[in-house]
Scaffold this active site. Structure first.
Site, short mmCIF file in Angstrom:
data_model
loop_
_atom_site.label_atom_id
_atom_site.label_comp_id
_atom_site.label_asym_id
_atom_site.label_seq_id
_atom_site.Cartn_x
_atom_site.Cartn_y
_atom_site.Cartn_z
N CYS A 156 0.80 -1.23 0.00
CA CYS A 156 0.00 0.00 0.00
C CYS A 156 0.83 1.27 0.00
O CYS A 156 0.29 2.35 0.22
CB CYS A 156 -0.93 0.03 1.22
SG CYS A 156 -2.18 -1.25 1.23
N ASP A 206 3.00 4.09 1.84
CA ASP A 206 2.88 4.51 3.23
C ASP A 206 1.43 4.40 3.69
O ASP A 206 0.50 4.74 2.96
CB ASP A 206 3.33 5.97 3.38
CG ASP A 206 4.83 6.11 3.15
OD1 ASP A 206 5.57 5.26 3.64
OD2 ASP A 206 5.23 7.07 2.47
N CYS A 260 8.13 4.99 5.65
CA CYS A 260 9.51 5.42 5.80
C CYS A 260 9.64 6.35 7.00
O CYS A 260 8.66 6.75 7.63
CB CYS A 260 9.99 6.11 4.52
SG CYS A 260 9.10 7.64 4.18
N CYS A 293 4.72 12.80 2.10
CA CYS A 293 4.46 12.30 3.45
C CYS A 293 3.63 13.30 4.25
O CYS A 293 2.76 12.92 5.03
CB CYS A 293 5.78 12.01 4.17
SG CYS A 293 6.75 10.70 3.41
#
Length: 461
Positions: free
Chosen positions: A365, A367, A390, A434
């Site tokens: 998937c 992150d 990460c 992110c």
């Protein structure tokens, strides 16, 4: 991937088969990353997680012994580079089947077919015969003729006699050998309806459609050596007229080449995979083909032992790939970023959240971030997160919590991707997504809260 069916199984990071529950697809417009190593190529979005070892750009890390001291982690495909080490799991699921039971039914008026045993032991000899068939065989199952034929070079008398001996001991049958000096071929023929039906059922029809049955892929590696031996004797060869010898294996079956790859990795033999497009050379039509080369010193020594050959080369050779008990480690030899506009696919593997491609181990998937909020008097009293990804994704989750805690729901909705990045002192461009993940997760958590608490939605108005 688009052709896979729900419930099919796929190898995960633990080296075991696991069912996947969904095939996801979405439109992607942007860069894709093509990663290449000994096992092949895989194209991914730049944020897809790959299990790898990042190699620092320092001279001492050119030494394989030093690389082995580095720890693997999940990295975004866009953050990897040539020389980074990819980890590929060794398939370790084992089911030691002892025998198979062939179909012994025949036509009502068939009075000539010679019966074969009702149980065929999965012995080294039989598995080697199966390997010969996968490489050189064809099963004819017709009303007028039922037979198995295997085609060898006329000089491969040792293999011809081996087939004759095995057929006699396993099936109790005699074979016919037709030799054609003008084409340098020798054809071994087994005239028996039961053997023909058995081999067609086990291994499929046509050279391009051949495959190894699932139960043989699950046999212990010690038994699979004999299958490899027969296959390599038929469709492989070893070249000694080079500085270092090299073994090569060729087939036109894409599924078979991937299965051979898995068999070799289980023996801790490092394969290099190549493909050749369909072509016409010197007036001869050549179908698309797939090749495996083995030239790593330790791997070649192991393969030659399986083929009952002596390895007598003593030259020093650097090994850039290696094995441990669970993984094959091999460097990235190619990295290419290119624009792409189209569908991208992913699998959902509920138990392990990872799966292998032909050349990589990837997370299913990218992150993953889950945000949980506790609200009192219209303010976020507490906020927690679960993140798989990460280091930047985990740090973004933590920064998000610091920013959102104590704020009203409306103020929390104003937190932007840039706010999260600034809270961290900035993020590299490749990692900026992110922070996007964090703000979206927070918005989703607030929307979910308001759906469950309509009064909070009214208060907002």
């Amino acid at each position: 991937m688009a052709e896979l069916n729900i419930g099919n199984r796929i190898i995960s990071h633990d080296g075991q088969y696991h069912p996947f529950s969904a095939v996801h697809k979405r439109q992607h417009s942007g860069k894709i990353i093509i990663l290449k190593n000994k096992l092949g190529k895989t194209a991914l979005t730049e944020d897809h997680l790959v299990y790898a070892i990042k190699i620092p750009n320092k001279r001492k890390y050119f030494d394989t012994k030093v690389k082995k001291g580095l720890a693997p982690a999940w990295y975004h495909a866009g953050a990897l580079a040539k020389r980074d080490i990819i980890l590929y799991p060794l398939f370790n699921e084992v089911s030691d089947k002892k025998y198979i039971e062939p179909d012994l039914s025949k036509n009502k008026y068939d009075f000539k077919s010679i019966q074969i045993p009702g149980q065929i032991q999965l012995s080294p000899d039989f598995l080697r015969l199966c390997g010969y068939f996968l490489a050189e065989g064809h099963a004819n199952v017709k009303a007028s003729r039922n037979s198995v034929t295997l085609c060898f070079n006329i000089n491969e008398e040792r293999y011809i006699q081996d087939v004759q001996t095995i057929v006699k001991s396993v099936f109790g049958l005699h074979t016919y050998v037709g030799r054609k000096p003008e084409t340098n071929t020798a054809i071994v023929i087994i005239n028996n309806v039961f053997v023909a039906k058995l081999f067609k059922e086990l291994f499929g029809s046509g050279a391009a459609g051949k495959k190894i049955p699932d139960f043989m892929m699950l046999l212990p590696p010690g038994k699979q050596k004999h299958l490899i031996c027969g296959m390599w004797r038929g469709d492989g060869h070893i070249t000694f007229k080079r500085k270092f010898p090299r073994a090569s294996y060729t087939t036109i079956s894409e599924q078979l080449i991937q299965q051979m790859k898995i068999l070799l990795l289980r023996q801790k033999i490092a394969p290099s995979l190549y493909s050749e497009n369909e072509s016409i050379k010197k007036g001869v039509h050549h179908k698309a083909a797939y090749r495996i080369h083995v030239d790593d010193r330790n791997s070649l020594r192991t393969l030659m032992s399986i083929l009952s050959l002596d390895y007598y080369y003593c030259q020093t050779q650097k090994d850039h790939s290696w094995f441990d008990e669970n993984y094959f480690y091999t460097p990235l030899s190619g990295y290419e970023a290119k624009p792409y506009n189209g569908l991208v696919y992913n699998l959902e593997v509920p138990e392990t959240h990872s799966f292998v491609t032909n050349s990589l181990l990837v997370h299913n998937c990218g992150d993953i971030m889950k945000v949980y909020i506790k609200v009192k008097d219209g303010r976020i009293k507490d906020i927690k997160f679960e993140t798989f990804g990460c280091v930047a994704a985990i740090a973004s989750s933590d920064a998000l919590c610091d920013l959102a805690k104590g704020k009203t729901l409306d103020d929390a909705l104003k937190i932007t991707d840039r706010d999260i990045a600034n809270e961290l002192g900035g993020l590299p461009q490749i990692k900026f997504h992110c922070s996007v993940l964090g703000s979206r997760a927070l918005h989703a958590a607030i929307d979910d809260y308001r759906k469950k608490h309509p009064e909070a939605k009214k208060a907002r108005k």
